[in-house]
Scaffold this motif. Structure first.
Motif, PDB file in Angstrom:
ATOM      1  N   GLU A  74      28.081  43.851  18.890  1.00  0.00           N
ATOM      2  CA  GLU A  74      29.275  43.273  18.270  1.00  0.00           C
ATOM      3  C   GLU A  74      29.025  41.837  17.840  1.00  0.00           C
ATOM      4  O   GLU A  74      29.435  41.420  16.756  1.00  0.00           O
ATOM      5  N   GLN A  75      28.331  41.084  18.682  1.00  0.00           N
ATOM      6  CA  GLN A  75      28.011  39.699  18.339  1.00  0.00           C
ATOM      7  C   GLN A  75      27.144  39.645  17.083  1.00  0.00           C
ATOM      8  O   GLN A  75      27.355  38.800  16.212  1.00  0.00           O
ATOM      9  N   ALA A  76      26.178  40.548  16.985  1.00  0.00           N
ATOM     10  CA  ALA A  76      25.320  40.592  15.799  1.00  0.00           C
ATOM     11  C   ALA A  76      26.133  40.910  14.554  1.00  0.00           C
ATOM     12  O   ALA A  76      25.877  40.374  13.469  1.00  0.00           O
ATOM     13  N   GLY A  77      27.118  41.799  14.704  1.00  0.00           N
ATOM     14  CA  GLY A  77      27.974  42.121  13.562  1.00  0.00           C
ATOM     15  C   GLY A  77      28.755  40.919  13.087  1.00  0.00           C
ATOM     16  O   GLY A  77      28.942  40.716  11.876  1.00  0.00           O
ATOM     17  N   VAL A  78      29.243  40.092  14.025  1.00  0.00           N
ATOM     18  CA  VAL A  78      29.974  38.883  13.660  1.00  0.00           C
ATOM     19  C   VAL A  78      29.054  37.912  12.932  1.00  0.00           C
ATOM     20  O   VAL A  78      29.425  37.321  11.919  1.00  0.00           O
ATOM     21  N   VAL A  79      27.835  37.758  13.463  1.00  0.00           N
ATOM     22  CA  VAL A  79      26.865  36.864  12.818  1.00  0.00           C
ATOM     23  C   VAL A  79      26.596  37.310  11.389  1.00  0.00           C
ATOM     24  O   VAL A  79      26.619  36.508  10.450  1.00  0.00           O
ATOM     25  N   ARG A  80      26.353  38.598  11.217  1.00  0.00           N
ATOM     26  CA  ARG A  80      26.036  39.112   9.883  1.00  0.00           C
ATOM     27  C   ARG A  80      27.208  38.915   8.929  1.00  0.00           C
ATOM     28  O   ARG A  80      27.033  38.524   7.771  1.00  0.00           O
ATOM     29  N   ALA A  81      28.434  39.159   9.420  1.00  0.00           N
ATOM     30  CA  ALA A  81      29.609  39.025   8.572  1.00  0.00           C
ATOM     31  C   ALA A  81      29.846  37.576   8.160  1.00  0.00           C
ATOM     32  O   ALA A  81      30.139  37.282   6.992  1.00  0.00           O
ATOM     33  N   LEU A  82      29.716  36.659   9.112  1.00  0.00           N
ATOM     34  CA  LEU A  82      29.929  35.251   8.792  1.00  0.00           C
ATOM     35  C   LEU A  82      28.877  34.725   7.837  1.00  0.00           C
ATOM     36  O   LEU A  82      29.191  33.967   6.908  1.00  0.00           O
ATOM     37  N   ARG A  83      27.625  35.125   8.043  1.00  0.00           N
ATOM     38  CA  ARG A  83      26.572  34.675   7.131  1.00  0.00           C
ATOM     39  C   ARG A  83      26.766  35.253   5.740  1.00  0.00           C
ATOM     40  O   ARG A  83      26.543  34.576   4.738  1.00  0.00           O
ATOM     41  N   ALA A  84      27.202  36.522   5.662  1.00  0.00           N
ATOM     42  CA  ALA A  84      27.458  37.125   4.358  1.00  0.00           C
ATOM     43  C   ALA A  84      28.591  36.409   3.633  1.00  0.00           C
ATOM     44  O   ALA A  84      28.624  36.349   2.398  1.00  0.00           O
ATOM     45  N   ALA A  85      29.535  35.851   4.407  1.00  0.00           N
ATOM     46  CA  ALA A  85      30.652  35.103   3.828  1.00  0.00           C
ATOM     47  C   ALA A  85      30.263  33.684   3.452  1.00  0.00           C
ATOM     48  O   ALA A  85      31.078  32.935   2.901  1.00  0.00           O
ATOM     49  N   GLY A  86      29.030  33.308   3.760  1.00  0.00           N
ATOM     50  CA  GLY A  86      28.551  31.986   3.381  1.00  0.00           C
ATOM     51  C   GLY A  86      28.776  30.907   4.407  1.00  0.00           C
ATOM     52  O   GLY A  86      28.612  29.721   4.112  1.00  0.00           O
ATOM     53  N   VAL A  87      29.165  31.277   5.623  1.00  0.00           N
ATOM     54  CA  VAL A  87      29.356  30.275   6.674  1.00  0.00           C
ATOM     55  C   VAL A  87      27.996  29.675   7.022  1.00  0.00           C
ATOM     56  O   VAL A  87      27.052  30.429   7.306  1.00  0.00           O
ATOM     57  N   LEU A 105      24.765  28.208   8.889  1.00  0.00           N
ATOM     58  CA  LEU A 105      24.173  28.686  10.128  1.00  0.00           C
ATOM     59  C   LEU A 105      24.609  27.857  11.334  1.00  0.00           C
ATOM     60  O   LEU A 105      24.885  28.399  12.409  1.00  0.00           O
ATOM     61  N   ALA A 106      24.700  26.544  11.163  1.00  0.00           N
ATOM     62  CA  ALA A 106      25.099  25.685  12.280  1.00  0.00           C
ATOM     63  C   ALA A 106      26.504  26.031  12.756  1.00  0.00           C
ATOM     64  O   ALA A 106      26.795  26.016  13.959  1.00  0.00           O
ATOM     65  N   GLU A 107      27.397  26.350  11.802  1.00  0.00           N
ATOM     66  CA  GLU A 107      28.766  26.699  12.176  1.00  0.00           C
ATOM     67  C   GLU A 107      28.823  28.096  12.792  1.00  0.00           C
ATOM     68  O   GLU A 107      29.659  28.361  13.660  1.00  0.00           O
ATOM     69  N   VAL A 108      27.939  29.000  12.352  1.00  0.00           N
ATOM     70  CA  VAL A 108      27.869  30.326  12.967  1.00  0.00           C
ATOM     71  C   VAL A 108      27.427  30.195  14.419  1.00  0.00           C
ATOM     72  O   VAL A 108      27.964  30.859  15.311  1.00  0.00           O
ATOM     73  N   ARG A 109      26.454  29.326  14.674  1.00  0.00           N
ATOM     74  CA  ARG A 109      25.963  29.128  16.035  1.00  0.00           C
ATOM     75  C   ARG A 109      27.086  28.652  16.954  1.00  0.00           C
ATOM     76  O   ARG A 109      27.250  29.151  18.074  1.00  0.00           O
TER      77      ARG A 109
END
Length: 335
Positions: free
Chosen positions: A56-69, A71-75
């Motif tokens: 689930e955490q990986a899915g959130v990471v992938r979704a946020l990165r796809a949305a252009g968030v 990397l520092a904010e994703v972390r």
């Protein structure tokens, strides 16, 4: 049996990549950046293993990165105690602001391409010597500093002359005023406050302006912005040492001579950034060239907005600002 069940709680990096849609390379990168750290790393082989609960955490990471968030904010959102929802909201707001900026840039480009369709009647007139006093504001144009000053711009674009037109006269919002403490404010609001202080200080000392205000736009600043002077005409020079408390105050006498002037309608479509030469400014420069006159950009002024009749028979009026600049030379017809 227990060992086999424990093993099933983990996925190797290849299986985890297939399960999440992330590449092995991306997973290694996220590990190095502290975004998605494996639940277990074999001390001997260094093989990464991920817990099933990390899917689930990986899915959130992938979704946020796809949305252009970023990397520092994703972390922070997934591994630093932050909120993925807040990260997504911040990204949505950033996209909204960027889209608005792009829309303004596109509209400005359309105005530039259609510039030949815009017509400004330019008039020549004599001017008498005029005493004045004013206060200085620094106007930072949006996008300033993104390119070397003057790169590919030409006279009036990204400089105090062409880009400053409209600042603080109700002709568009966009330029901002930077205070001594580094704070910024909308140019129109800052100009109104500065004018209020100027009028109030003059009234307190019994000095009455002889006409409406104008903005002196001919003061380039050290960067891509400009120093705009809010000026009021006086019947005589201001007393030596007179100043507006808390504001940088300047005074002088404009010499008699001749200037070119043109009116520009105040609309929401006025250029409000440094991407284009203002059409009224371009009209003055073009008229000076056609009449064999030289212009002094240091005398460029934008006058107080005023109401004028609209199209004949319409029964309406429109708000215009007058732009003027001092010229030297003699028109062939004697102007």
């Amino acid at each position: 049996m227990v060992g086999r069940e424990v093993m099933r709680m983990f996925l190797g990096i290849g299986d985890f990549a297939r399960a999440t849609g992330l590449t092995v390379k991306a997973l290694r990168w996220y590990d190095e950046q502290g975004v998605l750290v494996p639940a277990d790393v074999d001390p001997g082989t260094r093989y990464r293993r991920y817990a099933v609960g990390q899917l689930e955490q990986a899915g959130v990471v992938r979704a946020l990165r796809a949305a252009g968030v970023p990397l520092a904010e994703v972390r922070i959102a997934v591994a630093g105690g932050g909120s993925p929802q807040q990260a997504l909201h911040a990204r949505r707001e950033a996209v909204r602001v960027e889209r608005a900026r792009e829309d303004r840039a596109l509209a400005a480009a359309e105005r530039v391409l259609a510039g030949t369709e815009s017509r400004h009647d330019v008039r020549s007139r004599p001017t008498r010597a005029q005493a004045w006093v004013g206060v200085v504001e620094y106007v930072a144009t949006p996008g300033a500093g993104t390119e070397p000053a003057g790169a590919g711009a030409g006279v009036g674009a990204g400089s105090s002359a062409g880009a400053g037109v409209g600042a603080g006269a109700g002709a568009g919002s966009g330029p901002v005023v930077a205070g001594a403490d580094g704070t910024v404010a909308d140019a129109d609001v800052a100009v109104e406050e500065a004018l209020f202080d100027l009028y109030a200080s003059l009234a307190a000392d019994g000095i009455t302006p002889t006409g409406p205000f104008w903005l002196d736009l001919g003061r380039p600043a050290a960067d891509a912005g400009a120093e705009v002077v809010l000026c009021l005409p006086l019947s005589a020079p201001a007393p030596d040492g007179w100043f507006v408390p808390g504001r940088r105050t300047v005074a002088g006498v404009r010499p008699a001579g001749r200037e070119l002037a043109t009116d520009h309608p105040v609309t929401d479509d006025d250029p409000d950034d440094d991407t284009a030469v203002h059409p009224a400014f371009a009209a003055l420069v073009r008229a000076a060239a056609e009449r064999g006159l030289s212009i002094d950009l240091g005398t460029l002024r934008q006058h107080c907005p005023r109401e004028v009749p609209g199209a004949p028979g319409s029964g309406t009026s429109e708000t215009v600002v007058e732009l003027s600049v001092a010229v030297e030379g003699t028109h062939p017809t004697g102007e």
